[in-house]
Motif scaffolding. Structure first.
Motif, mmCIF file in Angstrom:
data_model
loop_
_atom_site.group_PDB
_atom_site.id
_atom_site.type_symbol
_atom_site.label_atom_id
_atom_site.label_comp_id
_atom_site.label_asym_id
_atom_site.label_seq_id
_atom_site.Cartn_x
_atom_site.Cartn_y
_atom_site.Cartn_z
ATOM 1 N N GLY A 148 9.593 50.538 23.480
ATOM 2 C CA GLY A 148 10.746 50.920 24.616
ATOM 3 C C GLY A 148 11.401 52.196 23.849
ATOM 4 O O GLY A 148 11.597 52.185 22.695
ATOM 5 N N ALA A 150 14.887 54.225 24.413
ATOM 6 C CA ALA A 150 16.220 54.274 25.315
ATOM 7 C C ALA A 150 16.662 55.952 25.208
ATOM 8 O O ALA A 150 16.510 56.288 24.104
ATOM 9 C CB ALA A 150 17.146 53.375 24.569
ATOM 10 N N MET A 157 12.888 56.400 36.112
ATOM 11 C CA MET A 157 12.107 55.075 35.647
ATOM 12 C C MET A 157 10.669 55.216 36.159
ATOM 13 O O MET A 157 9.713 54.748 35.445
ATOM 14 C CB MET A 157 12.945 53.824 36.231
ATOM 15 C CG MET A 157 14.170 53.727 35.392
ATOM 16 S SD MET A 157 13.676 52.958 33.879
ATOM 17 C CE MET A 157 13.269 51.139 34.280
ATOM 18 N N GLU A 191 13.932 53.502 29.441
ATOM 19 C CA GLU A 191 15.181 52.936 29.938
ATOM 20 C C GLU A 191 16.431 53.784 29.373
ATOM 21 O O GLU A 191 16.416 54.459 28.490
ATOM 22 C CB GLU A 191 15.529 51.422 29.342
ATOM 23 C CG GLU A 191 16.593 50.600 30.001
ATOM 24 C CD GLU A 191 16.585 50.349 31.450
ATOM 25 O OE1 GLU A 191 16.759 51.261 32.251
ATOM 26 O OE2 GLU A 191 15.983 49.327 31.706
ATOM 27 N N LYS A 192 17.300 53.993 30.452
ATOM 28 C CA LYS A 192 18.738 54.480 29.971
ATOM 29 C C LYS A 192 19.182 53.865 28.617
ATOM 30 O O LYS A 192 19.458 52.645 28.617
ATOM 31 C CB LYS A 192 19.728 54.375 31.191
ATOM 32 C CG LYS A 192 20.690 55.426 31.031
ATOM 33 C CD LYS A 192 21.502 55.656 32.256
ATOM 34 C CE LYS A 192 22.816 56.257 32.140
ATOM 35 N NZ LYS A 192 23.849 56.456 33.222
ATOM 36 N N THR A 195 21.995 50.855 29.292
ATOM 37 C CA THR A 195 21.466 49.666 29.799
ATOM 38 C C THR A 195 20.449 48.967 28.754
ATOM 39 O O THR A 195 20.708 47.632 28.782
ATOM 40 C CB THR A 195 20.151 50.195 31.061
ATOM 41 O OG1 THR A 195 21.068 50.997 31.980
ATOM 42 C CG2 THR A 195 19.854 49.046 31.528
ATOM 43 N N ALA A 196 19.772 49.747 27.787
ATOM 44 C CA ALA A 196 19.228 49.062 26.783
ATOM 45 C C ALA A 196 20.037 48.359 25.952
ATOM 46 O O ALA A 196 19.655 47.148 25.464
ATOM 47 C CB ALA A 196 18.334 50.192 25.984
ATOM 48 N N ARG A 234 21.068 48.175 37.284
ATOM 49 C CA ARG A 234 20.572 49.444 36.891
ATOM 50 C C ARG A 234 20.812 50.245 38.057
ATOM 51 O O ARG A 234 21.082 51.620 37.878
ATOM 52 C CB ARG A 234 18.929 49.176 36.714
ATOM 53 C CG ARG A 234 18.575 48.436 35.301
ATOM 54 C CD ARG A 234 17.235 48.405 35.261
ATOM 55 N NE ARG A 234 16.573 47.977 34.131
ATOM 56 C CZ ARG A 234 16.599 46.816 33.798
ATOM 57 N NH1 ARG A 234 16.811 45.997 34.353
ATOM 58 N NH2 ARG A 234 16.278 46.681 32.371
ATOM 59 N N SER A 238 18.049 53.591 38.731
ATOM 60 C CA SER A 238 18.145 53.045 37.176
ATOM 61 C C SER A 238 19.092 53.930 36.529
ATOM 62 O O SER A 238 18.590 54.062 35.161
ATOM 63 C CB SER A 238 16.863 52.992 36.596
ATOM 64 O OG SER A 238 16.039 51.887 37.404
ATOM 65 N N LEU A 388 13.464 45.515 25.403
ATOM 66 C CA LEU A 388 13.020 45.666 27.031
ATOM 67 C C LEU A 388 11.369 45.192 26.955
ATOM 68 O O LEU A 388 11.041 44.808 27.849
ATOM 69 C CB LEU A 388 13.026 47.131 27.362
ATOM 70 C CG LEU A 388 14.344 47.669 27.491
ATOM 71 C CD1 LEU A 388 14.295 49.331 27.353
ATOM 72 C CD2 LEU A 388 14.677 47.238 28.805
ATOM 73 N N ASP A 392 10.108 42.059 29.209
ATOM 74 C CA ASP A 392 9.314 42.507 30.275
ATOM 75 C C ASP A 392 7.934 41.318 29.935
ATOM 76 O O ASP A 392 7.409 40.873 31.096
ATOM 77 C CB ASP A 392 8.626 43.946 30.023
ATOM 78 C CG ASP A 392 7.612 44.268 31.261
ATOM 79 O OD1 ASP A 392 8.178 44.670 32.347
ATOM 80 O OD2 ASP A 392 6.427 44.519 30.736
#
Length: 405
Positions: A148, A150, A157, A191-192, A195-196, A234, A238, A388, A392
């Motif tokens: 992942g 970030a 996304m 991912e931003k 958010t991560a 998100r 996102s 993440l 997932d």
């Protein structure tokens, strides 16, 4: 129109539910307890646990007596059965971590960079860093589920592209997800960063304390990760969480204050204020990030200097005003602070911000808010990026029942 249900997906969902129940019981849990907590039948639990043991994800770890009757066999997660890579792309440093299933950091490294470094060169450094990290940890590639990354927003996304982050001048429409996936030979999730960080807090929270929270990220810039009823928010694209443009301080006046929350507590600008006040020597614009960090810590530690306290007090007041707006807007239960620049302001933020927020006559919530520090540490975004992948692949998702269209 709504999508139809995909009943064959129930088996995979139930497996994720059981694995999640085992993961959230660090001291171990019996099959009976799993059945009771999930509502699944004993036979379903037995069949799925057998499959999880065969896959090496769960192990039997002794027995536990429960009064009269046969002792129950205890199930535990095998943390090293699968691993995930987490990468945090910050304007000043790249952090790479290797995480096991329990969320523990197996290996870790940092690579210094600059906000103006070319994206292609930075991606090459990330790839080399990941490869050497895995080699040093002696990890077989088959156990790594993916990586992942970030990154500062805005991001796309869907296409996996970093669009145009204001603090990363060398990054414009960079397909970082696909570039990394091709170079590393593994799935990659973009991912931003804020958010991560929220994902990390949620993944590590086995007590359910962070089901309604905001994560306030204090780094080179600031941002907000949001969780409501156990789900990360998100936004449509996102890219939720950019709170730097929240206006604080009243009516703007030239030469008074900066009025945008992102500017009013940005470390480099606060250090610049301290230099202008004659408290610290140097030039904030030409300082490296490490030098800004040292000066920022020095400023925060000047508790007996009234000039320093005016600067810190203004930042505390602006932060409290911004969080008051967010509290009334989002109705959160908890504010979690974290990020690489939080530690110097820990005492000021945790002691002085809560009474300013909840003691304000504009505070409208019928409940108090808990203010606390992240238990994960300053690498929370990189750890969140790895979470993440775990989330997932391993978390139960009701949307998996819907037929893709």
């Amino acid at each position: 129109m709504r999508a139809g249900s995909n009943l064959p997906a129930v088996g995979g969902y139930n497996q994720a539910v059981i694995l999640d129940a085992v993961r959230r019981a660090p001291d171990g849990v019996s099959r009976v307890e799993v059945a009771n907590s999930t509502g699944l039948s004993a036979q379903t639990v037995t069949n799925i646990v057998r499959r999880l043991i065969q896959e090496g994800l769960v192990v039997e770890a002794g027995t536990r007596g429960v009064g009269v009757g046969k002792p129950r066999t205890i199930l535990r997660l095998d943390p090293m059965a699968r691993l995930a890579v987490g990468i945090h792309l910050d304007p000043s440093v790249i952090t790479i971590v290797l995480l096991d299933l329990a969320g523990s950091v197996v290996s870790h490294r940092r690579l210094r960079t600059t906000s103006t470094a070319k994206a292609s060169r930075t991606i090459t450094r990330i790839v080399r860093g990941v490869q050497s990290l895995l080699a040093e940890a002696g990890v077989d590639d088959s156990r790594v589920m993916g990586a992942g990354i970030a990154a500062p927003g805005p991001i796309d996304m869907v296409s996996g592209v970093v669009l145009n982050p204001p603090l990363l001048t060398g990054w414009h429409d960079v397909p970082v997800r696909d570039d990394l996936a091709q170079a590393l030979g593994m799935p990659v999730i973009l991912e931003k960063d804020v958010t991560a960080a929220a994902v990390a807090e949620l993944w590590m929270d086995t007590a359910g304390e962070r089901n309604d929270m905001v994560f306030f990220y204090c780094g080179t810039g600031i941002g907000l990760g949001m969780v409501s009823r156990g789900e990360v928010i998100r936004g449509f694209s996102s890219n939720a969480g950019d709170v730097g443009s929240v206006i604080v301080g009243g009516v703007p006046k030239t030469g008074h204050r900066r009025w945008r929350l992102g500017n009013s507590i940005m470390p480099r600008l606060l250090v610049g204020d301290a230099i202008d006040a004659g408290i610290i020597a140097g030039d904030a614009d030409s300082m490296t990030t490490a030098e800004v960090g040292a000066a920022f810590s020095e400023l925060a530690g000047m508790t007996d200097d009234p000039r320093a306290q005016r600067i810190v007090g203004a930042a505390v007041g602006d932060l409290a005003e911004g969080l008051l707006i967010l509290a009334n807007l989002l109705d959160m239960d908890r504010v979690v602070f974290g990020g690489p620049f939080f530690a110097p302001m820990r005492d000021a933020f945790l002691k002085r911000v809560p009474p300013l927020v909840m003691g304000s006559p504009s505070y409208t919530l019928p409940h108090p808010i808990t203010f606390c520090e992240s238990s994960i540490g300053e690498d929370v975004a990189a750890i969140g990026a790895a979470c993440l992948v775990l989330d997932d692949r391993l978390s139960p998702r009701p949307q998996s029942f819907l037929i893709s269209r």
